[in-house]
Design an enzyme around this catalytic site. Structure first.
Site: not given
Length: 368
Positions: A346, A247, A298, A174, A170, A348, A278
């Site tokens: 992955y 990666r 990066e 906003r 998704r 957080d 970035r």
């Protein structure tokens, strides 16, 4: 000598060690790096806490996890509001009314919605077969081509048409003028850096750095009744079913004798002719007032076994291999596997902490 040998001093290992120690267990924590903290480790460069392994912004909706980390450090009110440079123009992220104004000059949600919906109708696909088709079906042509396509191709080292559609499940859109990247109730950076949290978690616990578990596996394993393993699960089983793929990232740090280089902690570079994805300017995470600054470029890279593994490539082939390794791990009675490398997932930071707390409760037969 020990109840637990904890392999890896990142968040998972540190939380497990802390909780086990509270239960009166004796832990030894080892890490092959020359410091604890795993990828949340911060290096102090002339008064600036540099996020050595990429930007880490703590965010969660879970009050219990928020209270847990606040035991060890006070958090500031940093809000992640990255900006993105595409073809020489700046855009706000995540995609919101500011972004749409910057793209089209739209001033109302209705105007922006009309453009996006018409582009989805014109360029979208009923059954997207790859990432490009998926993104066009979710957000339309302009946002995709300006802010997604080239950045994603740099990140993954493949054309968007060669990447699976599931990478973008998704795309948050906003229709408000809100640049806060996260929707979570709690967000911030620990004042003084993440090392304060790790040091708090590991206080009073035996630690050995510069220790490679696989070079002294038998000797180290004999030191404890159980092992908590947070490294790569395929390496633990000597790559029996082959390598799991990742990666990797490479970082180039530069100290600059300027007070403010880019005016924001995180600036993305979309264009394919710019090799890095970035630039991070670390002082902005803690609202630094130093006369100098430190920036990090990066780069997303092809992973090899000599490089750090950052992002699992969760395609069908790798998932099948992981399930085979997981089946082996479930047969172990004296090894607990946890964290993103051991679970090939992955995570957080708040999810890692929750997972470690859940595994310690299970280990000590407490209700989860």
């Amino acid at each position: 000598m020990y109840d637990y040998l904890i392999v890896g001093a990142g968040l998972f290992g540190s939380v497990f060690a802390h909780e086990a120690t509270k239960k009166g267990k004796k832990c030894l924590v080892i890490d092959k790096r020359d410091h604890v903290g795993g990828n949340v480790y911060c290096e102090n460069v002339d008064g600036i806490n540099v996020h050595k392994y990429g930007a880490h912004i703590f965010h969660t909706n879970d009050k219990d996890i928020w209270d847990y980390v606040n035991q060890f450090a006070e958090f500031n009110n940093y809000v992640n509001s990255p900006v993105s440079i595409s073809k020489g123009k700046l855009y706000n992220l995540p995609f919101n009314m500011n972004t749409f104004y910057q793209l089209w000059g739209t001033k109302t949600p209705e105007e922006a919605k009309t453009i996006i919906e018409s582009q989805i109708k014109e360029f979208g696909y009923k059954n997207p077969k790859n990432l490009e088709e998926q993104a066009l079906s979710l957000i339309g042509k302009d946002v995709y081509e300006t802010l997604i396509k080239e950045y994603t191709e740099k990140q993954w080292g493949k054309k968007a048409t060669e990447l699976p559609a599931f990478i973008i499940k998704r795309l948050p859109v906003r229709y408000t003028f809100n640049n806060n990247y996260f929707n979570d109730a709690y967000q911030g950076i620990p004042i003084g850096g993440y090392n304060k949290i790790i040091d708090g978690l590991l206080k009073g616990i035996d630690i050995k750095t510069n220790v490679d578990f696989f070079k002294e596996k038998d000797t180290l394993s004999s030191l404890a009744k159980k092992i908590v393993f947070t490294g790569k699960i395929d390496e633990f089983y000597n790559y029996e079913y082959g390598n799991l793929e990742y990666r990797s990232l490479r970082f180039e740090n530069t100290k600059l004798e300027t007070e403010n280089y880019q005016g924001n902690a995180v600036v993305n570079y979309n264009d394919s002719n710019v090799p890095y994805t970035r630039i991070i300017e670390h002082k902005h995470f803690e609202f630094g007032k130093q006369k100098h600054t430190v920036i990090t470029k990066e780069f997303s890279e092809q992973w090899t076994t000599e490089k750090e593994a950052y992002y699992p490539i969760n395609n069908d082939e790798n998932q099948k291999k992981y399930q085979e390794y997981k089946a082996l791990s479930l047969q172990e009675s004296d090894v607990i596997f946890g964290g993103r490398l051991a679970e090939y997932k992955y995570y957080d930071m708040h999810q890692i902490i929750a997972s470690a707390l859940q595994k310690t409760k299970k280990e000590f037969n407490e209700s989860v």
